[in-house]
Design a protein around this motif. Structure first.
Motif, PDB file in Angstrom:
ATOM      1  N   GLY A 188     -12.631  38.988  51.832  1.00 12.44           N
ATOM      2  CA  GLY A 188     -13.475  40.158  51.442  1.00 12.44           C
ATOM      3  C   GLY A 188     -14.600  40.121  50.179  1.00 12.44           C
ATOM      4  N   MET A 189     -14.620  38.785  49.995  1.00 12.52           N
ATOM      5  CA  MET A 189     -15.460  38.455  48.808  1.00 12.52           C
ATOM      6  C   MET A 189     -17.092  38.587  49.253  1.00 12.52           C
ATOM      7  SD  MET A 189     -13.598  35.370  47.065  1.00 12.52           S
ATOM      8  CE  MET A 189     -11.633  35.283  46.822  1.00 12.52           C
ATOM      9  N   GLU A 190     -17.832  38.806  48.214  1.00 13.23           N
ATOM     10  CA  GLU A 190     -19.331  38.821  48.507  1.00 13.23           C
ATOM     11  C   GLU A 190     -19.936  38.684  46.971  1.00 13.23           C
ATOM     12  OE1 GLU A 190     -20.466  42.355  50.107  1.00 13.23           O
ATOM     13  OE2 GLU A 190     -20.095  43.729  48.239  1.00 13.23           O
ATOM     14  N   ILE A 191     -21.152  38.064  47.195  1.00  7.35           N
ATOM     15  CA  ILE A 191     -22.068  37.990  46.028  1.00  7.35           C
ATOM     16  C   ILE A 191     -22.600  39.236  45.772  1.00  7.35           C
ATOM     17  CG2 ILE A 191     -24.173  36.867  45.136  1.00  7.35           C
ATOM     18  CD1 ILE A 191     -23.511  34.448  47.018  1.00  7.35           C
ATOM     19  N   ASP A 192     -22.461  39.926  44.670  1.00  2.39           N
ATOM     20  CA  ASP A 192     -22.530  41.093  44.179  1.00  2.39           C
ATOM     21  C   ASP A 192     -23.821  40.938  43.631  1.00  2.39           C
ATOM     22  OD1 ASP A 192     -21.447  43.938  43.857  1.00  2.39           O
ATOM     23  OD2 ASP A 192     -21.931  43.404  41.652  1.00  2.39           O
ATOM     24  N   GLY A 193     -24.456  40.127  42.804  1.00  2.00           N
ATOM     25  CA  GLY A 193     -25.771  39.806  42.077  1.00  2.00           C
ATOM     26  C   GLY A 193     -25.604  38.682  41.379  1.00  2.00           C
ATOM     27  N   HIS A 194     -26.629  38.412  40.507  1.00  2.00           N
ATOM     28  CA  HIS A 194     -26.923  37.312  39.680  1.00  2.00           C
ATOM     29  C   HIS A 194     -26.894  37.608  38.214  1.00  2.00           C
ATOM     30  CE1 HIS A 194     -28.036  36.048  43.666  1.00  2.00           C
ATOM     31  NE2 HIS A 194     -27.600  34.634  43.268  1.00  2.00           N
ATOM     32  N   GLU A 195     -26.456  36.617  37.516  1.00  5.73           N
ATOM     33  CA  GLU A 195     -26.645  37.012  35.789  1.00  5.73           C
ATOM     34  C   GLU A 195     -27.210  35.552  35.342  1.00  5.73           C
ATOM     35  OE1 GLU A 195     -23.785  37.451  32.427  1.00  5.73           O
ATOM     36  OE2 GLU A 195     -23.836  39.205  33.569  1.00  5.73           O
ATOM     37  N   ASP A 196     -28.350  35.508  35.112  1.00  2.00           N
ATOM     38  CA  ASP A 196     -28.983  34.361  34.472  1.00  2.00           C
ATOM     39  C   ASP A 196     -28.871  33.243  35.448  1.00  2.00           C
ATOM     40  OD1 ASP A 196     -29.294  35.209  31.841  1.00  2.00           O
ATOM     41  OD2 ASP A 196     -27.290  34.982  31.323  1.00  2.00           O
ATOM     42  N   GLY A 197     -29.183  33.246  36.740  1.00  2.00           N
ATOM     43  CA  GLY A 197     -29.253  32.566  37.919  1.00  2.00           C
ATOM     44  C   GLY A 197     -27.999  32.313  38.450  1.00  2.00           C
ATOM     45  N   ILE A 198     -26.904  32.628  38.136  1.00  2.46           N
ATOM     46  CA  ILE A 198     -25.457  32.373  38.242  1.00  2.46           C
ATOM     47  C   ILE A 198     -24.813  33.737  39.194  1.00  2.46           C
ATOM     48  CG2 ILE A 198     -23.189  31.786  37.663  1.00  2.46           C
ATOM     49  CD1 ILE A 198     -25.162  29.839  37.196  1.00  2.46           C
ATOM     50  N   PRO A 199     -24.217  33.284  40.586  1.00  2.00           N
ATOM     51  CA  PRO A 199     -23.822  34.490  41.260  1.00  2.00           C
ATOM     52  C   PRO A 199     -22.642  35.034  40.686  1.00  2.00           C
ATOM     53  CG  PRO A 199     -24.039  32.408  42.477  1.00  2.00           C
ATOM     54  CD  PRO A 199     -24.349  32.061  41.156  1.00  2.00           C
ATOM     55  N   ILE A 200     -22.382  36.378  40.732  1.00  4.43           N
ATOM     56  CA  ILE A 200     -21.388  37.130  40.485  1.00  4.43           C
ATOM     57  C   ILE A 200     -20.642  37.372  41.730  1.00  4.43           C
ATOM     58  CG2 ILE A 200     -20.452  39.152  39.419  1.00  4.43           C
ATOM     59  CD1 ILE A 200     -22.793  39.237  37.590  1.00  4.43           C
ATOM     60  N   ILE A 201     -19.443  36.957  41.799  1.00  6.09           N
ATOM     61  CA  ILE A 201     -18.651  37.046  43.142  1.00  6.09           C
ATOM     62  C   ILE A 201     -17.789  38.331  43.078  1.00  6.09           C
ATOM     63  CG2 ILE A 201     -17.030  36.116  44.507  1.00  6.09           C
ATOM     64  CD1 ILE A 201     -19.908  34.387  44.310  1.00  6.09           C
ATOM     65  N   ALA A 202     -17.643  39.396  43.955  1.00  4.21           N
ATOM     66  CA  ALA A 202     -16.836  40.498  43.890  1.00  4.21           C
ATOM     67  C   ALA A 202     -15.899  40.664  45.096  1.00  4.21           C
ATOM     68  CB  ALA A 202     -17.813  41.712  43.873  1.00  4.21           C
ATOM     69  N   MET A 203     -14.871  41.213  44.847  1.00  6.35           N
ATOM     70  CA  MET A 203     -13.814  41.504  45.716  1.00  6.35           C
ATOM     71  C   MET A 203     -13.363  42.844  45.714  1.00  6.35           C
ATOM     72  SD  MET A 203     -10.414  39.192  46.342  1.00  6.35           S
ATOM     73  CE  MET A 203      -9.553  39.561  44.869  1.00  6.35           C
ATOM     74  N   ASP A 204     -13.318  43.499  46.786  1.00  3.14           N
ATOM     75  CA  ASP A 204     -12.701  44.932  46.861  1.00  3.14           C
ATOM     76  C   ASP A 204     -11.125  44.920  47.010  1.00  3.14           C
ATOM     77  OD1 ASP A 204     -15.159  46.283  46.678  1.00  3.14           O
ATOM     78  OD2 ASP A 204     -15.635  46.234  48.654  1.00  3.14           O
ATOM     79  N   PHE A 205     -10.476  45.794  46.352  1.00  2.00           N
ATOM     80  CA  PHE A 205      -9.018  45.884  46.627  1.00  2.00           C
ATOM     81  C   PHE A 205      -8.939  46.251  48.040  1.00  2.00           C
ATOM     82  CE2 PHE A 205      -4.837  47.710  46.107  1.00  2.00           C
ATOM     83  CZ  PHE A 205      -4.303  46.986  45.768  1.00  2.00           C
ATOM     84  N   ALA A 206      -7.955  45.567  48.651  1.00  2.00           N
ATOM     85  CA  ALA A 206      -7.750  45.894  50.059  1.00  2.00           C
ATOM     86  C   ALA A 206      -6.257  45.414  50.393  1.00  2.00           C
ATOM     87  CB  ALA A 206      -8.525  45.346  50.991  1.00  2.00           C
ATOM     88  N   ASP A 207      -5.500  45.641  51.468  1.00  2.00           N
ATOM     89  CA  ASP A 207      -4.264  45.344  51.443  1.00  2.00           C
ATOM     90  C   ASP A 207      -4.206  43.726  51.730  1.00  2.00           C
ATOM     91  OD1 ASP A 207      -3.256  47.878  51.828  1.00  2.00           O
ATOM     92  OD2 ASP A 207      -3.393  47.836  54.295  1.00  2.00           O
ATOM     93  N   ARG A 208      -5.118  43.152  52.124  1.00  2.00           N
ATOM     94  CA  ARG A 208      -5.075  41.358  52.436  1.00  2.00           C
ATOM     95  C   ARG A 208      -5.104  40.882  50.844  1.00  2.00           C
ATOM     96  NH1 ARG A 208     -10.079  43.044  54.064  1.00  2.00           N
ATOM     97  NH2 ARG A 208     -11.891  42.784  52.463  1.00  2.00           N
ATOM     98  N   VAL A 209      -5.150  41.760  49.694  1.00  2.60           N
ATOM     99  CA  VAL A 209      -5.143  41.275  48.565  1.00  2.60           C
ATOM    100  C   VAL A 209      -4.216  41.755  47.518  1.00  2.60           C
ATOM    101  CG1 VAL A 209      -7.668  40.308  48.517  1.00  2.60           C
ATOM    102  CG2 VAL A 209      -7.091  42.445  47.513  1.00  2.60           C
ATOM    103  N   THR A 210      -3.320  42.594  48.204  1.00  2.86           N
ATOM    104  CA  THR A 210      -2.175  43.332  47.525  1.00  2.86           C
ATOM    105  C   THR A 210      -1.105  42.034  47.228  1.00  2.86           C
ATOM    106  OG1 THR A 210      -3.010  45.425  48.284  1.00  2.86           O
ATOM    107  CG2 THR A 210      -0.799  45.113  47.276  1.00  2.86           C
ATOM    108  N   GLY A 211      -0.686  42.296  46.007  1.00  5.95           N
ATOM    109  CA  GLY A 211       0.437  41.610  45.596  1.00  5.95           C
ATOM    110  C   GLY A 211       1.844  42.628  45.606  1.00  5.95           C
ATOM    111  N   ARG A 212       2.341  42.802  44.494  1.00  2.96           N
ATOM    112  CA  ARG A 212       3.139  44.111  44.241  1.00  2.96           C
ATOM    113  C   ARG A 212       2.473  45.287  44.372  1.00  2.96           C
ATOM    114  NH1 ARG A 212       3.644  45.411  38.272  1.00  2.96           N
ATOM    115  NH2 ARG A 212       2.278  43.903  37.418  1.00  2.96           N
TER     116      ARG A 212
END
Length: 140
Positions: free
Chosen positions: A18-42
């Protein structure tokens, strides 16, 4: 890629998480990931492996952006990753961004931080070291 902007194509693993590129800062991508069951630990917290994967994708994205800026077309191979878990990730969107500290002829060093809400309070950080080598040209 949902609502995010595309600069590079994220690999299937990142898309599956569920990662995506959310935007850029100084030409560098910011990667974002929403909380979901697939990324849940405890219960109620991000899994450490999901955080590590997000950091890794942000490291690759930052290095690709820097190499593109320099006009270099090289093969990159991760050599080492050292993750520092600073606090637990909770049930909210998580972001990560890398900074290329050094990019030489054969080695690149990238520092990556992940955060939720406030970028000045990272939940994890890491160093990634990459080997850089020329791409082989196909033999005819």
């Amino acid at each position: 890629m949902g609502q995010g902007m595309t600069y590079i194509d994220l690999p299937p693993y990142a898309q599956a998480m569920g990662m995506e590129i959310d935007g850029h800062e100084d030409g560098i991508p910011i990667i974002a990931m929403d909380f979901a069951d697939r990324v849940t630990g405890r219960p109620g917290y991000l899994h450490g492996g999901a955080i590590g994967g997000l950091l890794e994708m942000a490291g690759f994205a930052a290095l690709h952006a820097e190499l593109d800026r320099q006009g270099l077309d090289v093969r990159i191979k991760p050599v080492n990753i050292n993750i520092e878990f600073l606090r637990g990730g909770i049930e909210q969107r998580t972001f990560a961004k890398g900074t290329v500290v050094r990019s030489g002829r054969r080695i690149a060093n990238v520092r990556i931080e992940a955060w939720q809400g406030d970028a000045s309070r990272p939940l994890a950080a890491c160093w990634m070291n990459f080997q850089l080598s020329p791409k082989e040209t196909p033999k005819l």
